[in-house]
Design an enzyme around this catalytic site. Structure first.
Site, PDB file in Angstrom:
ATOM      1  N   GLY A 175       0.860  -1.189   0.000  1.00 44.28           N
ATOM      2  CA  GLY A 175       0.000   0.000   0.000  1.00 44.28           C
ATOM      3  C   GLY A 175       0.890   1.231   0.000  1.00 44.28           C
ATOM      4  O   GLY A 175       2.029   1.200  -0.488  1.00 44.28           O
ATOM      5  N   ARG A 176       0.394   2.310   0.602  1.00 49.06           N
ATOM      6  CA  ARG A 176       1.139   3.585   0.585  1.00 49.06           C
ATOM      7  C   ARG A 176       2.547   3.441   1.165  1.00 49.06           C
ATOM      8  O   ARG A 176       3.537   3.817   0.519  1.00 49.06           O
ATOM      9  CB  ARG A 176       0.361   4.633   1.388  1.00 49.06           C
ATOM     10  CG  ARG A 176      -0.926   5.087   0.732  1.00 49.06           C
ATOM     11  CD  ARG A 176      -1.757   5.925   1.683  1.00 49.06           C
ATOM     12  NE  ARG A 176      -2.325   5.105   2.729  1.00 49.06           N
ATOM     13  CZ  ARG A 176      -3.621   4.826   2.849  1.00 49.06           C
ATOM     14  NH1 ARG A 176      -4.494   5.353   2.021  1.00 49.06           N
ATOM     15  NH2 ARG A 176      -4.067   4.051   3.814  1.00 49.06           N
ATOM     16  N   ILE A 177       2.661   2.894   2.395  1.00 52.48           N
ATOM     17  CA  ILE A 177       3.967   2.870   3.061  1.00 52.48           C
ATOM     18  C   ILE A 177       4.885   1.812   2.437  1.00 52.48           C
ATOM     19  O   ILE A 177       6.085   2.041   2.262  1.00 52.48           O
ATOM     20  CB  ILE A 177       3.801   2.666   4.582  1.00 52.48           C
ATOM     21  CG1 ILE A 177       2.962   3.824   5.155  1.00 52.48           C
ATOM     22  CG2 ILE A 177       5.145   2.594   5.286  1.00 52.48           C
ATOM     23  CD1 ILE A 177       2.517   3.657   6.598  1.00 52.48           C
ATOM     24  N   THR A 179       6.908  -2.179  11.259  1.00 50.75           N
ATOM     25  CA  THR A 179       6.392  -0.854  11.658  1.00 50.75           C
ATOM     26  C   THR A 179       4.876  -0.815  11.480  1.00 50.75           C
ATOM     27  O   THR A 179       4.296   0.265  11.481  1.00 50.75           O
ATOM     28  CB  THR A 179       6.998   0.272  10.786  1.00 50.75           C
ATOM     29  OG1 THR A 179       6.790  -0.069   9.413  1.00 50.75           O
ATOM     30  CG2 THR A 179       8.464   0.485  11.062  1.00 50.75           C
ATOM     31  N   SER A 180       4.232  -1.982  11.286  1.00 53.24           N
ATOM     32  CA  SER A 180       2.796  -1.946  10.969  1.00 53.24           C
ATOM     33  C   SER A 180       1.963  -1.911  12.253  1.00 53.24           C
ATOM     34  O   SER A 180       1.718  -0.827  12.793  1.00 53.24           O
ATOM     35  CB  SER A 180       2.429  -3.098  10.040  1.00 53.24           C
ATOM     36  OG  SER A 180       2.558  -4.352  10.682  1.00 53.24           O
ATOM     37  N   ARG A 181       1.561  -3.057  12.749  1.00 53.54           N
ATOM     38  CA  ARG A 181       0.867  -3.140  14.035  1.00 53.54           C
ATOM     39  C   ARG A 181       1.406  -4.357  14.765  1.00 53.54           C
ATOM     40  O   ARG A 181       1.662  -5.403  14.150  1.00 53.54           O
ATOM     41  CB  ARG A 181      -0.652  -3.283  13.833  1.00 53.54           C
ATOM     42  CG  ARG A 181      -1.358  -1.982  13.493  1.00 53.54           C
ATOM     43  CD  ARG A 181      -1.409  -1.005  14.673  1.00 53.54           C
ATOM     44  NE  ARG A 181      -2.103   0.227  14.353  1.00 53.54           N
ATOM     45  CZ  ARG A 181      -1.537   1.346  13.919  1.00 53.54           C
ATOM     46  NH1 ARG A 181      -0.220   1.398  13.740  1.00 53.54           N
ATOM     47  NH2 ARG A 181      -2.256   2.424  13.667  1.00 53.54           N
ATOM     48  N   GLU A 198       0.991  -2.223  24.008  1.00 52.60           N
ATOM     49  CA  GLU A 198       1.802  -1.004  24.084  1.00 52.60           C
ATOM     50  C   GLU A 198       1.357  -0.157  25.266  1.00 52.60           C
ATOM     51  O   GLU A 198       0.153  -0.062  25.516  1.00 52.60           O
ATOM     52  CB  GLU A 198       1.659  -0.214  22.778  1.00 52.60           C
ATOM     53  CG  GLU A 198       2.228  -0.980  21.593  1.00 52.60           C
ATOM     54  CD  GLU A 198       2.117  -0.234  20.264  1.00 52.60           C
ATOM     55  OE1 GLU A 198       1.735   0.945  20.247  1.00 52.60           O
ATOM     56  OE2 GLU A 198       2.413  -0.856  19.241  1.00 52.60           O
ATOM     57  N   HIS A 214       6.838   2.852  19.109  1.00 55.76           N
ATOM     58  CA  HIS A 214       5.803   3.279  18.144  1.00 55.76           C
ATOM     59  C   HIS A 214       6.135   4.704  17.652  1.00 55.76           C
ATOM     60  O   HIS A 214       5.359   5.645  17.852  1.00 55.76           O
ATOM     61  CB  HIS A 214       4.401   3.232  18.767  1.00 55.76           C
ATOM     62  CG  HIS A 214       3.342   3.077  17.722  1.00 55.76           C
ATOM     63  ND1 HIS A 214       2.264   2.248  17.852  1.00 55.76           N
ATOM     64  CD2 HIS A 214       3.216   3.644  16.497  1.00 55.76           C
ATOM     65  CE1 HIS A 214       1.505   2.318  16.782  1.00 55.76           C
ATOM     66  NE2 HIS A 214       2.067   3.170  15.938  1.00 55.76           N
ATOM     67  N   ALA A 237       7.567   5.542  14.405  1.00 54.66           N
ATOM     68  CA  ALA A 237       7.896   5.695  12.976  1.00 54.66           C
ATOM     69  C   ALA A 237       7.342   6.982  12.367  1.00 54.66           C
ATOM     70  O   ALA A 237       7.958   7.571  11.479  1.00 54.66           O
ATOM     71  CB  ALA A 237       7.419   4.472  12.195  1.00 54.66           C
TER      72      ALA A 237
HETATM   73  P1  NAD Z   1      -2.440   0.932   3.077  1.00 57.68           P
HETATM   74  O1  NAD Z   1      -3.859   0.573   3.348  1.00 57.68           O
HETATM   75  O2  NAD Z   1      -2.121   1.936   2.023  1.00 57.68           O
HETATM   76  O3  NAD Z   1      -1.580  -0.384   2.748  1.00 57.68           O
HETATM   77  C1  NAD Z   1      -1.780  -1.616   3.375  1.00 57.68           C
HETATM   78  C2  NAD Z   1      -1.564  -2.706   2.320  1.00 57.68           C
HETATM   79  O4  NAD Z   1      -1.570  -3.977   2.971  1.00 57.68           O
HETATM   80  C3  NAD Z   1      -2.675  -2.734   1.254  1.00 57.68           C
HETATM   81  O5  NAD Z   1      -2.113  -2.673  -0.039  1.00 57.68           O
HETATM   82  C4  NAD Z   1      -3.361  -4.072   1.504  1.00 57.68           C
HETATM   83  O6  NAD Z   1      -3.851  -4.675   0.309  1.00 57.68           O
HETATM   84  C5  NAD Z   1      -2.226  -4.879   2.087  1.00 57.68           C
HETATM   85  N1  NAD Z   1      -2.677  -6.084   2.797  1.00 57.68           N
HETATM   86  C6  NAD Z   1      -3.877  -6.325   3.384  1.00 57.68           C
HETATM   87  N2  NAD Z   1      -3.894  -7.582   3.890  1.00 57.68           N
HETATM   88  C7  NAD Z   1      -2.686  -8.124   3.606  1.00 57.68           C
HETATM   89  C8  NAD Z   1      -2.096  -9.391   3.872  1.00 57.68           C
HETATM   90  N3  NAD Z   1      -2.765 -10.365   4.502  1.00 57.68           N
HETATM   91  N4  NAD Z   1      -0.835  -9.604   3.434  1.00 57.68           N
HETATM   92  C9  NAD Z   1      -0.143  -8.636   2.784  1.00 57.68           C
HETATM   93  N5  NAD Z   1      -0.653  -7.427   2.486  1.00 57.68           N
HETATM   94  C10 NAD Z   1      -1.908  -7.174   2.914  1.00 57.68           C
HETATM   95  O7  NAD Z   1      -1.870   1.414   4.480  1.00 57.68           O
HETATM   96  P2  NAD Z   1      -0.546   2.261   4.750  1.00 57.68           P
HETATM   97  O8  NAD Z   1      -0.860   3.708   4.767  1.00 57.68           O
HETATM   98  O9  NAD Z   1       0.541   1.749   3.875  1.00 57.68           O
HETATM   99  O10 NAD Z   1      -0.270   1.821   6.269  1.00 57.68           O
HETATM  100  C11 NAD Z   1      -0.042   0.458   6.605  1.00 57.68           C
HETATM  101  C12 NAD Z   1      -0.137   0.243   8.102  1.00 57.68           C
HETATM  102  O11 NAD Z   1       1.024   0.773   8.729  1.00 57.68           O
HETATM  103  C13 NAD Z   1      -1.295   0.988   8.781  1.00 57.68           C
HETATM  104  O12 NAD Z   1      -2.495   0.242   8.708  1.00 57.68           O
HETATM  105  C14 NAD Z   1      -0.805   1.164  10.187  1.00 57.68           C
HETATM  106  O13 NAD Z   1      -1.287   0.083  10.969  1.00 57.68           O
HETATM  107  C15 NAD Z   1       0.700   1.070  10.083  1.00 57.68           C
HETATM  108  N6  NAD Z   1       1.379   2.353  10.427  1.00 57.68           N
HETATM  109  C16 NAD Z   1       2.240   2.376  11.482  1.00 57.68           C
HETATM  110  C17 NAD Z   1       2.912   3.547  11.789  1.00 57.68           C
HETATM  111  C18 NAD Z   1       3.891   3.620  12.927  1.00 57.68           C
HETATM  112  O14 NAD Z   1       4.063   4.694  13.494  1.00 57.68           O
HETATM  113  N7  NAD Z   1       4.567   2.556  13.263  1.00 57.68           N
HETATM  114  C19 NAD Z   1       2.712   4.707  11.037  1.00 57.68           C
HETATM  115  C20 NAD Z   1       1.836   4.643   9.959  1.00 57.68           C
HETATM  116  C21 NAD Z   1       1.176   3.449   9.668  1.00 57.68           C
END
Ligand code: NAD
Length: 368
Positions: free
Chosen positions: A160-162, A264-266, A295, A317, A319
């Site tokens: 996705g975006r990140i 860095t996801s969840r 957390e 947390h 990032a």
């Molecule tokens: P996004 O929705 O743009 O991207 C998430 C991607 O994951 C999507 O392309 C989706 O299709 C894919 N996905 C869904 N299920 C999946 C699976 N089973 N296997 C592989 N890929 C799968 O979100 P984003 O903006 O890129 O952010 C991603 C996550 O990062 C957020 O949901 C948030 O939890 C986390 N995040 C953490 C911090 C931090 O401070 N650590 C900061 C920003 C975001």
């Protein structure tokens, strides 16, 4: 009683609060740095506020929406992830909630990239050596060596975006990339990166030819030197491809013993007990984590085991924790600005009052 718009914020979001006040809103900010108890959120919502500003620390569900029945109009979350908000409940009560996607993409990806470098090049251990006066000599391989990032293979789980921003950053390090995403394969992006890679090689900026492609999950884990996770937290009831404990005993064993995991996801995307074991028993070379199942990280977490401290980097947390990213009041630059704008859009009926057209609203499906 006046008809001022009333907002409760569960934390201070800086100058964006003044921005709301300048518009005539009555804004109350929870004054303490930690999250307020849920009962307080319910009391505030029950007192008739129009908008609620939340963080990922606040559980928002039917109980909260019920308290705000007839008065609460919007929940504005200062984060891109929203796994703390029960989407089905929000939809049932027809309450739009907003998030702050995009503005934290580059900051989060660069932090993930720096975590990867700090872990593989043993920067924390190396600095300790210096600070603790243990640096006794220069030697070709003692007391330890790190692993290079340049030229290695990076698996990006969730493009996705990140995830895509992480890939962009890997280009300058001549990395091969294995992508995995069960929902959408962005082949146009992959072609663009491949073109850039070819140009860099043909102009002599990179010695080796590198590649990028989508592969199945197992292949990504098996083929990578670094695995970076960028998925939302999805539980079995939310998705056909859930991410809860996506990294567990079985999948961690698919990684190479020389490979590193970066999350860095969840937190709940990684089974921490299994990861601690993987690190203790050297199934993988190391892990760098920014997020945890609970957390702040509990003092008795197995991830704090001193036996794995040299290969387990732990961050709070952090990032997205960069000045402009967190606090700019510009909705195109800062989470605070985007959070405030999401709230304003709903409360002031922007976009002709059509919630489904509002860019920062997440649960548009409830309003179509
Ligand atoms: P996004 O929705 O743009 O991207 C998430 C991607 O994951 C999507 O392309 C989706 O299709 C894919 N996905 C869904 N299920 C999946 C699976 N089973 N296997 C592989 N890929 C799968 O979100 P984003 O903006 O890129 O952010 C991603 C996550 O990062 C957020 O949901 C948030 O939890 C986390 N995040 C953490 C911090 C931090 O401070 N650590 C900061 C920003 C975001």
């Amino acid at each position: 009683m006046d008809n001022k718009i009333r907002v409760f914020a569960t934390c201070d979001i800086g100058e964006a609060i003044d921005l709301l006040r300048k518009r005539g809103y009555e804004v109350e900010v929870y004054p303490r740095p930690e999250a307020p108890p849920k009962s307080l959120i319910i009391d505030k919502v029950g007192s008739g506020i129009d908008g609620l500003i939340t963080t990922l620390r606040d559980p928002i569900d039917a109980e909260v929406f019920e308290a705000g029945k007839g008065t609460l109009k919007v929940v504005a979350q200062i984060a891109v992830g929203f796994d703390n908000i029960n989407r089905a409940d929000a939809n049932r009560y027809k309450i739009p909630f907003t998030h702050t996607a995009d503005v934290l993409t580059e900051a989060t990806a660069e932090f993930a990239f720096f975590m990867m470098g700090a872990l593989a090049r043993k920067m924390w251990t190396a600095e300790h050596l210096t600070r603790d006066n243990q640096w006794g000599y220069w030697h070709p391989y003692l007391p330890f060596l790190g692993d290079e990032v340049t030229g290695k293979t990076l698996a990006v789980i969730g493009t996705g975006r990140i995830g895509l921003a992480m890939i962009k950053k890997s280009v300058g390090f001549d990395m091969n990339v294995l992508c995995y995403d069960p929902a959408y394969e962005n082949q146009a992006f992959v072609r663009t990166i491949q073109e850039v890679n070819e140009l860099r090689h043909s102009r002599g900026l990179s010695k080796e030819k590198v590649s990028i492609r989508y592969v199945p999950f197992e292949e990504a884990l098996d083929g990578a030197d670094f695995v970076s996770v960028h998925v939302p937290l999805l539980r079995a009831e939310d998705s056909a491809t859930p991410t809860y404990h996506l990294f567990n005993e079985k999948t961690l064993r698919l990684m190479r013993p020389t490979a590193y995991l970066i999350n860095t996801s969840r937190g709940p995307v990684v089974d921490e007990k299994a990861l601690a074991r993987a690190l203790r028993e050297n199934w993988i070379a190391g892990a760098a984590l920014d997020v945890y199942e609970k957390e702040p990280l509990p003092s008795d977490s197995p991830l704090r085991d001193p036996a794995i401290a040299d290969r387990c980097r732990l961050f709070p947390h952090f990032a997205s924790a960069a000045r402009i990213t967190r606090l700019s009041t510009d909705p195109d630059k800062g989470m605070a600005g985007r959070c405030a704008q999401g709230l304003i859009d709903v409360l002031e009926g922007n976009y002709g009052g059509d919630v489904a057209q509002m860019p920062y609203v997440v649960n548009k499906e409830a309003f179509k």
